[in-house]
Enzyme design. Sequence first.
Site, PDB file in Angstrom:
ATOM      1  CB  SER A 227     -16.647 -12.579 -71.563  1.00  0.00           C
ATOM      2  OG  SER A 227     -16.922 -13.914 -71.179  1.00  0.00           O
TER       3      SER A 227
ATOM      4  CG  HIS B 271     -20.735  -8.917 -64.315  1.00  0.00           C
ATOM      5  ND1 HIS B 271     -19.477  -9.457 -64.466  1.00  0.00           N
ATOM      6  CD2 HIS B 271     -21.598  -9.867 -64.742  1.00  0.00           C
ATOM      7  CE1 HIS B 271     -19.576 -10.689 -64.945  1.00  0.00           C
ATOM      8  NE2 HIS B 271     -20.851 -10.967 -65.133  1.00  0.00           N
TER       9      HIS B 271
ATOM     10  CG  LEU C  57     -19.110  -9.626 -60.065  1.00  0.00           C
ATOM     11  CD1 LEU C  57     -19.660  -8.719 -58.963  1.00  0.00           C
ATOM     12  CD2 LEU C  57     -20.243 -10.097 -60.972  1.00  0.00           C
ATOM     13  CG  HIS C  58     -16.611  -8.535 -66.626  1.00  0.00           C
ATOM     14  ND1 HIS C  58     -17.625  -7.810 -67.210  1.00  0.00           N
ATOM     15  CD2 HIS C  58     -16.877  -9.839 -66.920  1.00  0.00           C
ATOM     16  CE1 HIS C  58     -18.441  -8.618 -67.862  1.00  0.00           C
ATOM     17  NE2 HIS C  58     -18.022  -9.856 -67.684  1.00  0.00           N
TER      18      HIS C  58
ATOM     19  CG  ASP D 234     -24.773 -12.862 -72.508  1.00  0.00           C
ATOM     20  OD1 ASP D 234     -24.162 -13.806 -72.993  1.00  0.00           O
ATOM     21  OD2 ASP D 234     -24.290 -12.146 -71.597  1.00  0.00           O
TER      22      ASP D 234
ATOM     23  N   GLY E 128     -21.139 -14.223 -61.348  1.00  0.00           N
ATOM     24  CA  GLY E 128     -19.933 -13.861 -60.600  1.00  0.00           C
ATOM     25  C   GLY E 128     -18.707 -13.677 -61.478  1.00  0.00           C
TER      26      GLY E 128
ATOM     27  CD  GLN F  12     -26.777 -20.121 -67.150  1.00  0.00           C
ATOM     28  OE1 GLN F  12     -27.654 -19.804 -66.351  1.00  0.00           O
ATOM     29  NE2 GLN F  12     -26.071 -19.223 -67.817  1.00  0.00           N
TER      30      GLN F  12
ATOM     31  CB  VAL G 284     -18.771  -2.915 -70.766  1.00  0.00           C
ATOM     32  CG1 VAL G 284     -17.453  -2.274 -70.354  1.00  0.00           C
ATOM     33  CG2 VAL G 284     -19.957  -2.146 -70.196  1.00  0.00           C
TER      34      VAL G 284
HETATM   35  P1  AMP Z   1     -22.937 -13.559 -66.560  1.00  0.00           P
HETATM   36  O1  AMP Z   1     -22.291 -13.409 -65.230  1.00  0.00           O
HETATM   37  O2  AMP Z   1     -21.963 -13.818 -67.665  1.00  0.00           O
HETATM   38  O3  AMP Z   1     -24.111 -14.501 -66.553  1.00  0.00           O
HETATM   39  O4  AMP Z   1     -23.539 -12.130 -66.921  1.00  0.00           O
HETATM   40  C1  AMP Z   1     -24.441 -11.498 -66.059  1.00  0.00           C
HETATM   41  C2  AMP Z   1     -25.048 -10.305 -66.762  1.00  0.00           C
HETATM   42  O5  AMP Z   1     -24.029  -9.408 -67.168  1.00  0.00           O
HETATM   43  C3  AMP Z   1     -25.800 -10.714 -68.043  1.00  0.00           C
HETATM   44  O6  AMP Z   1     -26.986  -9.937 -68.147  1.00  0.00           O
HETATM   45  C4  AMP Z   1     -24.824 -10.371 -69.111  1.00  0.00           C
HETATM   46  O7  AMP Z   1     -25.434 -10.087 -70.357  1.00  0.00           O
HETATM   47  C5  AMP Z   1     -24.167  -9.138 -68.532  1.00  0.00           C
HETATM   48  N1  AMP Z   1     -22.865  -8.915 -69.161  1.00  0.00           N
HETATM   49  C6  AMP Z   1     -21.847  -9.805 -69.286  1.00  0.00           C
HETATM   50  N2  AMP Z   1     -20.816  -9.270 -69.965  1.00  0.00           N
HETATM   51  C7  AMP Z   1     -21.188  -8.012 -70.290  1.00  0.00           C
HETATM   52  C8  AMP Z   1     -20.559  -6.937 -71.012  1.00  0.00           C
HETATM   53  N3  AMP Z   1     -19.344  -7.055 -71.537  1.00  0.00           N
HETATM   54  N4  AMP Z   1     -21.251  -5.782 -71.154  1.00  0.00           N
HETATM   55  C9  AMP Z   1     -22.489  -5.652 -70.634  1.00  0.00           C
HETATM   56  N5  AMP Z   1     -23.132  -6.614 -69.948  1.00  0.00           N
HETATM   57  C10 AMP Z   1     -22.500  -7.782 -69.778  1.00  0.00           C
END
Ligand code: AMP
Length: 281
Positions: free
Chosen positions: A186, A38, A34-35, A151, A32, A62, A177
């Site tokens: 992030s 995501h 979200l940016h 990641d 969540g 985690q 991104v």
């Molecule tokens: P998270 O919500 O941080 O667990 O991320 C969820 C998914 O989004 C994971 O597969 C991340 O690798 C991906 N993600 C997070 N930040 C980015 C980004 N800047 N560019 C591409 N994918 C991302």
Amino acid sequence: MPRQMILATTLDELRTARRLLEGTVGFVPTMGYLHEGHLSLVRRARAECDRVVASIFVNPTQFGPHEDLARYPRDLQRDLSLLESEEVDLVWTPTEEEMYPPGYATWIEVEGLTRRLEGAARPGHFRGVATIVTKLFNAVQPHKAYFGQKDAQQALVIRCMTRDLNFPIEIVVCPTVREPDGLAMSSRNVYLNPQERQAATVLFRALQAAQAAYQQGERNAEVLRTLMAEVIASEPLAQMQYVSVADYDTLEELQTISGKALLSMAVFIGNTRLIDNIVVG
Ligand code: AMP
């Protein structure tokens, strides 16, 4: 008429809604807040699959005991409206109680890969990731699942686990991104104050310096690690946790780059821990 996005909380609701989805299903698991990172995964899933399922779950297992679980940013209403704009079909927001009921005792451990980099810096992190992703995969039963290169080690761990456990799911890894100044998007960037936000560009600057040296023919991994460490050291608000030049498949630290290599790092900017990476070769 635009399709209505279905919201599921309980496993029963998720399974009922999932049964009604026809065709290929693409799945985007998230924590969540979200940016655009995501949303790039959601758009890729939307382009490649008949139906798109997203999940939002801040997975407690985690996070380490001294990490940011309690203050991890959340904004469910905003997330849901973003997902609706991207024409997601089904959003699952499981509860901690249902994912980890009292007496919960089953864990997925991916060996080898998880001992390095983020696994070494965050003991137990990938056990939590592999376990929750297994549970999400089992419930959602997607054809394809989408992860970010941001990641990189997580994507490798999930690939390995998917193959080892025979999940009939294609793992799709999408490019990182970035903000216009290079900072990888992030959810944790919201922790940064304006000075720290400025300082946080040091991760990408260090990666770019190493990439430039690689492009000019440098293949000595230690030289590249030193170069990245020096760029990070030049930023007073930055505290390096690790820099790595590793084999892209095994994540073993390299002496000499001959094939595909992952350049990665974890850096504290103030109290905020950021990671970033690029691939060369
Ligand atoms: P998270 O919500 O941080 O667990 O991320 C969820 C998914 O989004 C994971 O597969 C991340 O690798 C991906 N993600 C997070 N930040 C980015 C980004 N800047 N560019 C591409 N994918 C991302």
